[in-house]
Design a protein around this motif. Structure first.
Motif, PDB file in Angstrom:
ATOM      1  N   SER A 155       3.551  -1.152   4.298  1.00  0.00           N
ATOM      2  CA  SER A 155       3.422   0.305   4.258  1.00  0.00           C
ATOM      3  C   SER A 155       4.818   0.875   4.428  1.00  0.00           C
ATOM      4  O   SER A 155       5.314   1.032   5.543  1.00  0.00           O
ATOM      5  CB  SER A 155       2.486   0.807   5.364  1.00  0.00           C
ATOM      6  OG  SER A 155       2.407   2.217   5.366  1.00  0.00           O
ATOM      7  N   PHE A 169      -6.265  -0.798   6.707  1.00  0.00           N
ATOM      8  CA  PHE A 169      -5.349  -1.933   6.763  1.00  0.00           C
ATOM      9  C   PHE A 169      -5.985  -3.091   7.536  1.00  0.00           C
ATOM     10  O   PHE A 169      -5.895  -4.252   7.119  1.00  0.00           O
ATOM     11  CB  PHE A 169      -4.031  -1.527   7.424  1.00  0.00           C
ATOM     12  CG  PHE A 169      -3.204  -0.557   6.620  1.00  0.00           C
ATOM     13  CD1 PHE A 169      -3.574  -0.156   5.345  1.00  0.00           C
ATOM     14  CD2 PHE A 169      -2.031  -0.031   7.143  1.00  0.00           C
ATOM     15  CE1 PHE A 169      -2.802   0.732   4.598  1.00  0.00           C
ATOM     16  CE2 PHE A 169      -1.244   0.851   6.409  1.00  0.00           C
ATOM     17  CZ  PHE A 169      -1.629   1.242   5.143  1.00  0.00           C
ATOM     18  N   ALA A 177       0.854  -1.198   0.000  1.00  0.00           N
ATOM     19  CA  ALA A 177       0.000   0.000   0.000  1.00  0.00           C
ATOM     20  C   ALA A 177       0.885   1.242   0.000  1.00  0.00           C
ATOM     21  O   ALA A 177       1.337   1.705   1.041  1.00  0.00           O
ATOM     22  CB  ALA A 177      -0.927  -0.009   1.212  1.00  0.00           C
ATOM     23  N   ASN A 181      -4.830   4.778  -0.138  1.00  0.00           N
ATOM     24  CA  ASN A 181      -4.885   4.008   1.107  1.00  0.00           C
ATOM     25  C   ASN A 181      -6.139   4.304   1.915  1.00  0.00           C
ATOM     26  O   ASN A 181      -6.558   3.500   2.742  1.00  0.00           O
ATOM     27  CB  ASN A 181      -3.657   4.317   1.967  1.00  0.00           C
ATOM     28  CG  ASN A 181      -2.396   3.661   1.451  1.00  0.00           C
ATOM     29  OD1 ASN A 181      -2.422   2.959   0.442  1.00  0.00           O
ATOM     30  ND2 ASN A 181      -1.275   3.893   2.124  1.00  0.00           N
ATOM     31  N   LEU A 239      -9.040   1.504   0.101  1.00  0.00           N
ATOM     32  CA  LEU A 239      -8.377   0.405  -0.589  1.00  0.00           C
ATOM     33  C   LEU A 239      -9.389  -0.415  -1.392  1.00  0.00           C
ATOM     34  O   LEU A 239     -10.379  -0.897  -0.820  1.00  0.00           O
ATOM     35  CB  LEU A 239      -7.667  -0.505   0.416  1.00  0.00           C
ATOM     36  CG  LEU A 239      -6.513   0.114   1.209  1.00  0.00           C
ATOM     37  CD1 LEU A 239      -6.047  -0.851   2.296  1.00  0.00           C
ATOM     38  CD2 LEU A 239      -5.356   0.494   0.297  1.00  0.00           C
TER      39      LEU A 239
END
Length: 280
Positions: free
Chosen positions: A164, A174, A99, A149, A152
């Motif tokens: 990351s 995440f 990412a 991000n 996503l």
């Protein structure tokens, strides 16, 4: 086993699964996203852009590729590969998301390090169109998307490991896309990173930011390690690329850039911290 296309993409407009249909990716709601001739997919809707061309410029991307290809940051890449390899459980498929993948240097080297152990699906994601174009041209066997991000385009609990690296972590996203027990690897610059160059281009250095001391919500810490070593950069072209590939390239004063342009060689400190977390 060979690399495979990343098969857990989600529509950036409504979050439902995307499926490839010829030269496009489509969702059940009827949204369609064309595959560019370089092989990547643009999944950053216009209404979610904050500028016309967000992320790194074409010039920054080119400078970063030239510099990284000299091998100066290879020890950082090797450390990332080692930590990810040690943290992945044995299973039929590994799905990896980078990412903030930039022009793909770290993503490509990680895929190479992991290849042959199991089926591997690697997705590189960056908000910069220029970065993703560069990555897709170089690493044709991996999957690449232009996206943010903050949103996503990946299905929930689809990813075994998320990287990351020198980026902008969005821990809620995440946690959403990582499987339970999934690995988050975060790489940040340390207080002495490129200090010698920064002392040349700035009138004075700002105090170092406090290191991250708390664990992101939804994760538990697996530890941290430092990668630190001297790096000698020879030649004005290489010094120029190093400056241009970082935010210091546009933050520096005119006098600072002039002083950097006069250098023919410089030894800098590479100082980064690798933190690993597990989603729980």
């Amino acid at each position: 086993m060979p690399l495979a296309a990343f098969d857990q993409l989600a529509c950036p407009l409504d979050g439902v699964p995307l499926a490839q249909d010829g030269q496009s990716w489509r969702c059940a709601s009827g949204h369609s996203f064309d595959i560019a001739r370089q092989g990547y997919v643009h999944l950053l809707p216009v209404q979610k852009k904050r500028s016309r061309e967000p992320g790194d410029s074409k010039e920054m991307v080119a400078a970063r590729r030239r510099f990284l290809e000299t091998g100066g940051y290879e020890p950082v890449s090797d450390a990332v590969n080692r930590v990810v390899t040690a943290g992945l459980a044995v299973q039929p498929v590994w799905r990896i998301l980078d990412a903030g993948s930039g022009e793909g240097y770290y993503t490509g080297r990680l895929a190479e390090a992991l290849s042959g152990q199991t089926e591997l699906q690697v997705l590189g994601l960056d908000i910069s169109k220029w970065a993703v174009q560069s990555a897709a041209k170089r690493y044709k066997d991996l999957s690449w998307v232009v996206a943010s991000n903050a949103n996503l385009p990946v299905l929930p609990e689809a990813v075994d490991a998320l990287l990351s690296l020198f980026g902008f972590p969005v821990y809620g996203e995440f946690a959403r896309v990582l499987k339970p027990g999934g690995l988050l690897l975060q790489v940040d610059t340390g207080p002495d990173h490129l200090r010698e160059l920064r002392e040349i281009i700035y009138p004075e250095l700002k105090p170092a930011k406090a290191e991250q001391s708390t664990c992101p919500e939804g994760f538990r810490s697996l530890g941290a390690e430092s990668v630190r070593y001297p790096l000698t950069v020879e030649g004005q072209d290489r010094i120029s690329d190093l400056l241009a590939m970082t935010p210091h390239g546009y933050r520096a004063t005119e006098d600072g850039r002039r002083r950097a342009a006069e250098l023919t060689g410089l030894t800098v400190t590479v100082d980064v911290t690798i933190r690993t977390f597990e989603k729980h």
